[in-house]
Structures are given as C-alpha cells and as structure tokens.
Scaffold this motif. Structure first.
Motif, mmCIF file in Angstrom:
data_model
loop_
_atom_site.group_PDB
_atom_site.id
_atom_site.type_symbol
_atom_site.label_atom_id
_atom_site.label_comp_id
_atom_site.label_asym_id
_atom_site.label_seq_id
_atom_site.Cartn_x
_atom_site.Cartn_y
_atom_site.Cartn_z
ATOM 1 N N VAL A 43 0.826 -1.208 0.000
ATOM 2 C CA VAL A 43 0.000 0.000 0.000
ATOM 3 C C VAL A 43 0.863 1.263 0.000
ATOM 4 C CG1 VAL A 43 -1.735 1.257 1.360
ATOM 5 C CG2 VAL A 43 -1.926 -1.192 1.086
ATOM 6 N N GLY A 44 2.143 1.098 0.327
ATOM 7 C CA GLY A 44 3.048 2.247 0.346
ATOM 8 C C GLY A 44 3.111 2.950 1.690
ATOM 9 N N LEU A 45 2.818 2.214 2.749
ATOM 10 C CA LEU A 45 2.888 2.793 4.090
ATOM 11 C C LEU A 45 4.305 2.651 4.637
ATOM 12 C CD1 LEU A 45 -0.372 1.266 5.594
ATOM 13 C CD2 LEU A 45 -0.019 3.626 4.857
ATOM 14 N N ARG A 46 4.710 3.605 5.405
ATOM 15 C CA ARG A 46 6.045 3.576 5.994
ATOM 16 C C ARG A 46 6.122 2.569 7.151
ATOM 17 N NH1 ARG A 46 9.235 9.029 7.099
ATOM 18 N NH2 ARG A 46 11.209 8.133 6.481
ATOM 19 N N TYR A 47 5.015 2.457 7.894
ATOM 20 C CA TYR A 47 4.995 1.594 9.074
ATOM 21 C C TYR A 47 3.810 0.631 9.022
ATOM 22 C CZ TYR A 47 8.052 5.303 10.714
ATOM 23 O OH TYR A 47 9.062 6.212 10.823
ATOM 24 N N TYR A 48 4.053 -0.621 9.360
ATOM 25 C CA TYR A 48 2.993 -1.616 9.360
ATOM 26 C C TYR A 48 2.028 -1.397 10.519
ATOM 27 C CZ TYR A 48 4.849 -4.210 13.325
ATOM 28 O OH TYR A 48 5.246 -4.571 14.576
ATOM 29 N N THR A 49 2.440 -0.608 11.507
ATOM 30 C CA THR A 49 1.582 -0.402 12.668
ATOM 31 C C THR A 49 0.269 0.285 12.290
ATOM 32 O OG1 THR A 49 2.807 1.617 13.183
ATOM 33 C CG2 THR A 49 3.425 -0.396 14.377
ATOM 34 N N GLY A 59 -8.020 3.019 13.665
ATOM 35 C CA GLY A 59 -7.907 3.854 12.477
ATOM 36 C C GLY A 59 -8.852 3.368 11.399
ATOM 37 N N ARG A 60 -8.864 4.097 10.292
ATOM 38 C CA ARG A 60 -9.662 3.680 9.151
ATOM 39 C C ARG A 60 -8.835 3.828 7.886
ATOM 40 N NH1 ARG A 60 -14.970 7.382 8.966
ATOM 41 N NH2 ARG A 60 -14.683 7.204 6.757
ATOM 42 N N VAL A 61 -9.192 3.038 6.893
ATOM 43 C CA VAL A 61 -8.507 3.105 5.604
ATOM 44 C C VAL A 61 -8.878 4.437 4.956
ATOM 45 C CG1 VAL A 61 -8.236 2.057 3.333
ATOM 46 C CG2 VAL A 61 -8.587 0.600 5.339
ATOM 47 N N PRO A 62 -7.893 5.279 4.655
ATOM 48 C CA PRO A 62 -8.204 6.559 4.015
ATOM 49 C C PRO A 62 -8.833 6.348 2.631
ATOM 50 C CG PRO A 62 -5.956 6.542 4.856
ATOM 51 C CD PRO A 62 -6.474 5.140 4.946
ATOM 52 N N ILE A 63 -9.775 7.203 2.289
ATOM 53 C CA ILE A 63 -10.473 7.081 1.006
ATOM 54 C C ILE A 63 -9.487 7.042 -0.154
ATOM 55 C CG2 ILE A 63 -12.024 8.282 -0.593
ATOM 56 C CD1 ILE A 63 -13.542 9.251 1.913
ATOM 57 N N GLU A 64 -8.489 7.910 -0.116
ATOM 58 C CA GLU A 64 -7.556 8.010 -1.241
ATOM 59 C C GLU A 64 -6.670 6.781 -1.419
ATOM 60 O OE1 GLU A 64 -5.762 10.056 2.334
ATOM 61 O OE2 GLU A 64 -7.695 10.161 1.332
ATOM 62 N N SER A 65 -6.640 5.903 -0.434
ATOM 63 C CA SER A 65 -5.817 4.698 -0.585
ATOM 64 C C SER A 65 -6.645 3.407 -0.616
ATOM 65 C CB SER A 65 -4.763 4.624 0.523
ATOM 66 O OG SER A 65 -5.364 4.451 1.781
ATOM 67 N N GLN A 66 -7.969 3.517 -0.670
ATOM 68 C CA GLN A 66 -8.800 2.312 -0.662
ATOM 69 C C GLN A 66 -8.548 1.415 -1.867
ATOM 70 O OE1 GLN A 66 -12.921 3.134 0.211
ATOM 71 N NE2 GLN A 66 -12.430 3.898 2.248
ATOM 72 N N ALA A 67 -8.322 1.997 -3.041
ATOM 73 C CA ALA A 67 -8.043 1.165 -4.226
ATOM 74 C C ALA A 67 -6.751 0.384 -4.034
ATOM 75 C CB ALA A 67 -7.975 2.026 -5.479
ATOM 76 N N ALA A 68 -5.737 1.008 -3.463
ATOM 77 C CA ALA A 68 -4.461 0.327 -3.226
ATOM 78 C C ALA A 68 -4.624 -0.802 -2.207
ATOM 79 C CB ALA A 68 -3.401 1.328 -2.747
ATOM 80 N N GLY A 74 -6.272 -8.306 -2.986
ATOM 81 C CA GLY A 74 -6.854 -9.108 -4.055
ATOM 82 C C GLY A 74 -8.365 -8.992 -4.133
ATOM 83 N N LEU A 75 -8.895 -7.826 -3.752
ATOM 84 C CA LEU A 75 -10.343 -7.612 -3.748
ATOM 85 C C LEU A 75 -10.738 -6.601 -4.812
ATOM 86 C CD1 LEU A 75 -10.823 -7.367 0.127
ATOM 87 C CD2 LEU A 75 -11.260 -9.351 -1.333
ATOM 88 N N ASP A 76 -11.993 -6.670 -5.240
ATOM 89 C CA ASP A 76 -12.517 -5.704 -6.189
ATOM 90 C C ASP A 76 -12.586 -4.334 -5.508
ATOM 91 O OD1 ASP A 76 -14.165 -4.996 -8.695
ATOM 92 O OD2 ASP A 76 -15.459 -4.373 -7.014
ATOM 93 N N PRO A 77 -11.968 -3.300 -6.094
ATOM 94 C CA PRO A 77 -11.940 -1.985 -5.446
ATOM 95 C C PRO A 77 -13.325 -1.390 -5.166
ATOM 96 C CG PRO A 77 -10.327 -2.067 -7.201
ATOM 97 C CD PRO A 77 -11.146 -3.325 -7.301
#
Length: 109
Positions: A43-49, A59-68, A74-77
């Motif tokens: 996903v391009g995150l610096r930290y796995y935490t 936390g929540r998955v940011p909208i701008e990175s949901q496709a990534a 391996g899921l349909d975006p």
C-alpha cells in the motif's frame, strides 16, 4: 456556531462498526496470506503499525488509498470501498444504497 454534544450511543455504534471493519480487513489479509508488514509495503505505508491500528478499529482506511488496499488484498476496489462505506459511514451508505447489503457483507464483512 457551537458543535452539538456527542451522542454516547452513536459513538459506541461507530466504535463497534470500526472494530467490525477491522475484523473484516484482518480476515481479508489473512485470506490473502499476507502479513501486516506486507500489506503496508504493497500500500506504500512507511509503518505496518497503521495496518494494525486499522485492523483493531482505531484507524480507518483513508479514502484516497482504498483502491491500493483492495488491490493489495486481491479484492474488487468497488466492492471494497462499498463495504467500508457501509461500516465507516452507515448513514451515507443507507442514503445511497438503502438497505441493500454489499457483496462483501455476504462474504463476511
């Protein structure tokens, strides 16, 4: 204009839905055979935490990175975003889709 006092019941519901989203994401990650560190890397995150925080409902998955995230798991975006919308913003989901359950819900979201 002052902000309204937070509704404790709504806050508890939000917390519960975030934990549900986290469990769903963890299950999807495990099904994909990935570690939190591998998801973070894809996903391009610096930290796995951050992945750990999302999976625990903090936390929540940011909208701008949901496709990534969807691609990494391996899921349909579209289905991924729709499932998260149902859990993160249930009122908006209801306004957009009514009571219709997304396919991801049928798969354990």
């Amino acid at each position: 204009m002052p902000r309204p006092t937070p509704d404790p019941k709504r806050a508890a519901e939000t917390k519960s839905l975030r934990r549900e989203a986290g469990r769903w994401l963890k299950s999807a990650r495990e099904t994909a055979g990935l570690t939190q560190a591998e998801v973070a890397e894809r996903v391009g995150l610096r930290y796995y935490t951050f992945v750990s925080q999302v999976e625990s409902g903090v936390g929540r998955v940011p909208i701008e990175s949901q496709a990534a995230w969807a691609e990494a798991l391996g899921l349909d975006p579209g289905e991924f975003a729709r499932a998260l919308l149902r859990l993160y913003e249930p009122e908006l989901y209801r306004l957009l889709f009514g009571d219709e359950a997304p396919a991801a819900r049928a798969q354990g979201a």
